[in-house]
Design a protein around this motif. Sequence first.
Motif, PDB file in Angstrom:
ATOM      1  N   VAL A  42       0.850  -1.207   0.000  1.00  0.00           N
ATOM      2  CA  VAL A  42       0.000   0.000   0.000  1.00  0.00           C
ATOM      3  C   VAL A  42       0.883   1.254   0.000  1.00  0.00           C
ATOM      4  O   VAL A  42       0.600   2.219  -0.718  1.00  0.00           O
ATOM      5  N   MET A  53      -7.615   1.849  -2.875  1.00  0.00           N
ATOM      6  CA  MET A  53      -7.058   0.505  -2.674  1.00  0.00           C
ATOM      7  C   MET A  53      -8.213  -0.484  -2.567  1.00  0.00           C
ATOM      8  O   MET A  53      -9.062  -0.357  -1.682  1.00  0.00           O
ATOM      9  N   ALA A  98     -10.463   2.793   0.979  1.00  0.00           N
ATOM     10  CA  ALA A  98     -10.152   1.378   1.233  1.00  0.00           C
ATOM     11  C   ALA A  98     -11.442   0.605   0.960  1.00  0.00           C
ATOM     12  O   ALA A  98     -12.440   0.791   1.649  1.00  0.00           O
TER      13      ALA A  98
END
Length: 289
Positions: A42, A53, A98
């Motif tokens: 990451v 992500m 996320a």
Amino acid sequence: MKPIKKAVFPVAGMGTRFLPATKVVPKELFPVVDRPLLQYAVDEALEAGIEQMIFVTGRGKDLIESHFDLAYELEHTMDSRSKDKTALRGTRLKPGNAVFVRQQEPLGLGHAIWCARDIVGDEPFAIFLPDEFMVGSPGCMKQMVGAYEKLGGNVVCALEIPMEDTPSYGVIDPGYRDGPVTEVKGLVEKPAAGTAPSNLILPGRYILQPEVMRILETQEAGAGGEIQLTDAMAQMIGKQAFHGLTFDGKRYDCGSKVGYVEANFALALAHPEIGADIREVAGKLLAES
Ligand code: UTP
């Protein structure tokens, strides 16, 4: 040319090579010294300008979601004791950046990537295999994004390995070479011994056009009975630009025990706080063995 703003991290595999350690703990959260493998990946994505992500998780991988969440009690207690929280950098992503999708069964890397199709949408995107640990400055993906900005199309990371190790990997059939760039004329997943078209393998970093998702939709199982990303990428060659980039840095295959221990040892030796102690300890251990 559309910029690369999304990355997919397939983290739904079973990690059988590390049992029993992976019975409960996801391999992708194994630390190299003090940072989980997935956190390094990451960090590499953030450095390359990637914002969203997308984690493709599975059963028993819930700890991954917690890792990228706000650890309220921990942070509150650290604040109240004036503890330095620098080590937590990158563990909490911007709200909404996320994203977690579930691969219900580990049917293969290609299938895991396909599970993210609706979130990726109609844009080029990056893929990171977090157990492939890349150390470089700039990072591997940043180097790849630089190549993508010049070449367009699809850019995969390429790595030279001993020819006898090729049966374990996706292998490139190379065309012209221009410095670190290699034209990709074909791809073969896990070629039988002695049949690999080169010793240039795919070590787990990709920039792909969204068409790969449409190919994966109907991709049949390949090597090992798994739906292979390599087979889907192979079908794009000739229709779109496709290049490999030999990255400037060091790769550790942390999906294998030797590579994982090597990564820990290398980073510990280079660590500013513990490096000198580790060197001394290692010297003693080697002398005693
Ligand atoms: P690996 O083949 O290295 O992981 O896949 P694995 O299958 O978990 O490991 P072993 O061979 O059993 O020890 C590379 C990455 O792709 C993910 C894995 O979690 C790993 O991060 N993966 C693999 C999936 O998400 N789904 C799959 O079906 C297969």
